[in-house]
Design an enzyme around this catalytic site. Sequence first.
Site, PDB file in Angstrom:
ATOM      1  N   HIS A  34       5.502  -8.167  -2.803  1.00 34.39           N
ATOM      2  CA  HIS A  34       6.820  -7.893  -3.378  1.00 34.39           C
ATOM      3  C   HIS A  34       7.860  -8.301  -2.347  1.00 34.39           C
ATOM      4  O   HIS A  34       7.520  -8.819  -1.287  1.00 34.39           O
ATOM      5  CB  HIS A  34       6.947  -6.411  -3.766  1.00 34.39           C
ATOM      6  CG  HIS A  34       6.603  -5.464  -2.659  1.00 34.39           C
ATOM      7  ND1 HIS A  34       7.502  -5.069  -1.698  1.00 34.39           N
ATOM      8  CD2 HIS A  34       5.434  -4.838  -2.356  1.00 34.39           C
ATOM      9  CE1 HIS A  34       6.910  -4.242  -0.856  1.00 34.39           C
ATOM     10  NE2 HIS A  34       5.648  -4.077  -1.229  1.00 34.39           N
ATOM     11  N   ASP A  56       9.711   2.002  -6.590  1.00 35.60           N
ATOM     12  CA  ASP A  56      10.667   1.219  -5.813  1.00 35.60           C
ATOM     13  C   ASP A  56      10.741  -0.236  -6.243  1.00 35.60           C
ATOM     14  O   ASP A  56      11.807  -0.847  -6.189  1.00 35.60           O
ATOM     15  CB  ASP A  56      10.332   1.291  -4.316  1.00 35.60           C
ATOM     16  CG  ASP A  56       8.842   1.076  -4.033  1.00 35.60           C
ATOM     17  OD1 ASP A  56       8.061   0.922  -4.991  1.00 35.60           O
ATOM     18  OD2 ASP A  56       8.465   1.090  -2.851  1.00 35.60           O
ATOM     19  N   HIS A  57       9.639  -0.811  -6.689  1.00 34.67           N
ATOM     20  CA  HIS A  57       9.590  -2.236  -7.026  1.00 34.67           C
ATOM     21  C   HIS A  57       8.282  -2.529  -7.743  1.00 34.67           C
ATOM     22  O   HIS A  57       7.429  -1.642  -7.890  1.00 34.67           O
ATOM     23  CB  HIS A  57       9.688  -3.093  -5.765  1.00 34.67           C
ATOM     24  CG  HIS A  57       8.697  -2.687  -4.695  1.00 34.67           C
ATOM     25  ND1 HIS A  57       7.341  -2.861  -4.837  1.00 34.67           N
ATOM     26  CD2 HIS A  57       8.870  -2.071  -3.498  1.00 34.67           C
ATOM     27  CE1 HIS A  57       6.722  -2.399  -3.766  1.00 34.67           C
ATOM     28  NE2 HIS A  57       7.620  -1.892  -2.938  1.00 34.67           N
ATOM     29  N   ASP A  80       4.669   4.191  -5.440  1.00 30.09           N
ATOM     30  CA  ASP A  80       5.074   2.925  -4.823  1.00 30.09           C
ATOM     31  C   ASP A  80       4.407   1.734  -5.507  1.00 30.09           C
ATOM     32  O   ASP A  80       3.211   1.740  -5.765  1.00 30.09           O
ATOM     33  CB  ASP A  80       4.690   2.959  -3.337  1.00 30.09           C
ATOM     34  CG  ASP A  80       5.384   1.882  -2.527  1.00 30.09           C
ATOM     35  OD1 ASP A  80       5.497   0.735  -3.011  1.00 30.09           O
ATOM     36  OD2 ASP A  80       5.818   2.171  -1.403  1.00 30.09           O
ATOM     37  N   THR A 118       9.928  -1.377   0.257  1.00 30.49           N
ATOM     38  CA  THR A 118       9.756   0.057   0.079  1.00 30.49           C
ATOM     39  C   THR A 118      10.925   0.882   0.603  1.00 30.49           C
ATOM     40  O   THR A 118      11.559   1.636  -0.144  1.00 30.49           O
ATOM     41  CB  THR A 118       8.448   0.520   0.743  1.00 30.49           C
ATOM     42  OG1 THR A 118       7.349  -0.128   0.091  1.00 30.49           O
ATOM     43  CG2 THR A 118       8.283   2.029   0.637  1.00 30.49           C
TER      44      THR A 118
END
Length: 446
Positions: A347, A242-243, A35, A71
């Site tokens: 994020h 995810d990011h 993550d 997420t």
Amino acid sequence: MFASLGLMVSLLALGACAPLQGTSTRKKLLLVSFDGFRWNYDHDVDTPNLDAMARAGVKARYMTPPFVTQTSPCHFSLLTGKYIENHGVIHNMWFNTSTGQKLPYYNTQGVSSWWDNGSLPIWITAQRQGLKTASLFFPGGNASYQGEQVNIKKVERLFHKYNNATEWRQNINLVMEWFTKDNIDFVALYFGEPDSTGHKYGPESQERKEMVSQVDQTVGYLRKSIWEHGLNSTLNLIITSDHGMETVIKEDEIHLRTVANFSFQDIQFELVDYGPQGLLVPKPGKLQHVYEALKIAHPKLHVFKKEEFPKRFRYANNSRVTPLVLYSDPGYVIHGRIKVQFNKGEHGFDNEVMNMKTIFRAEGPAFKSGLEVEPFESVNVYALLCELLEITPEPHDGSLDATRHMLLKSAEADHSTWRLALVLCSAAFLGCVIGIACFLCSGKKY
């Protein structure tokens, strides 16, 4: 003579067709998510294991997540191949605009109705086609879909500490057991770092760099475990995220409570104080007033009526999205009634911002080696997963064309194999017919 020739043709044709019966090329698949691993976190940290994986397999320059870069929404796009407005998991938090109730991330994981919104994750699709699947801490893995759950799952505890390197190795050991002892075909494995460290200390901090080193060491342990369990020739491995993560700007912050002509008394429901994105439901007759007040509230704040939200985000066209949608420029977070956000990293920003981009690595028997590919969107990962598992995907927004060039054997090659098999089997049948005809016409008696 003709009888012998016909019999020879039939035997040769049958021999060419026979080995295809009962064979399968399906391999096992492990999808790993770290993550909040920003696309360039390996640029300022020595990552020998991730580098070795890239040399042995495929590396993307970066991968673009969907908006909103949170997420649960981004992970569900990996699992379904859909943009967020199409799968409906629009936020990390479950909420009810009528009652005002909201649930935090951990509790939302257990609300099946939030996840089961018409889109099937790959776990369920694979199980319906005869495969066995598992989830370890992966977002969405604790829900039921159309009454079905993933075959095997492990769910984190409340207030779980995601940075425990010892537990990371224990979880990898468990996954290896699932593959070897339980004969699982597909596992989705989740690690909550370096996201937590990036939030707390910021993406440019020394603490984040140390956590990336821990991630890399864990990748090394994982790759070693795959070999030690004899899975290197039968298991495909994908490592992604995810990011990314952005440094929070503490000057000239966005505070909705100080905006002129705006009052929370005009709001029926609010979901703000969650990074750079917000959802608002004004009270009846107040939408235009609230919209006009917030539209000019801060130069770094963007406020849209739902129907006017930029189409490129593929986000707002969902019944769960509220009448007003807010997001801020990179580094700026949205504060509501009081300041409750003190993270140094965040994020949730525009997915075209480079610091929101993330990683993609892959290796295994299906992948080419030493290949670096151009960036692609994460909604395309689902089609790749289905191709690797040899299952028929559900309708989705991605395309295998975005990742097909990573594979040693493309789908066209697979289709060509089956066409060849059909031709050979047809030849076998024709050979048998010719052989029988020649035998009957030979006039010999036994």
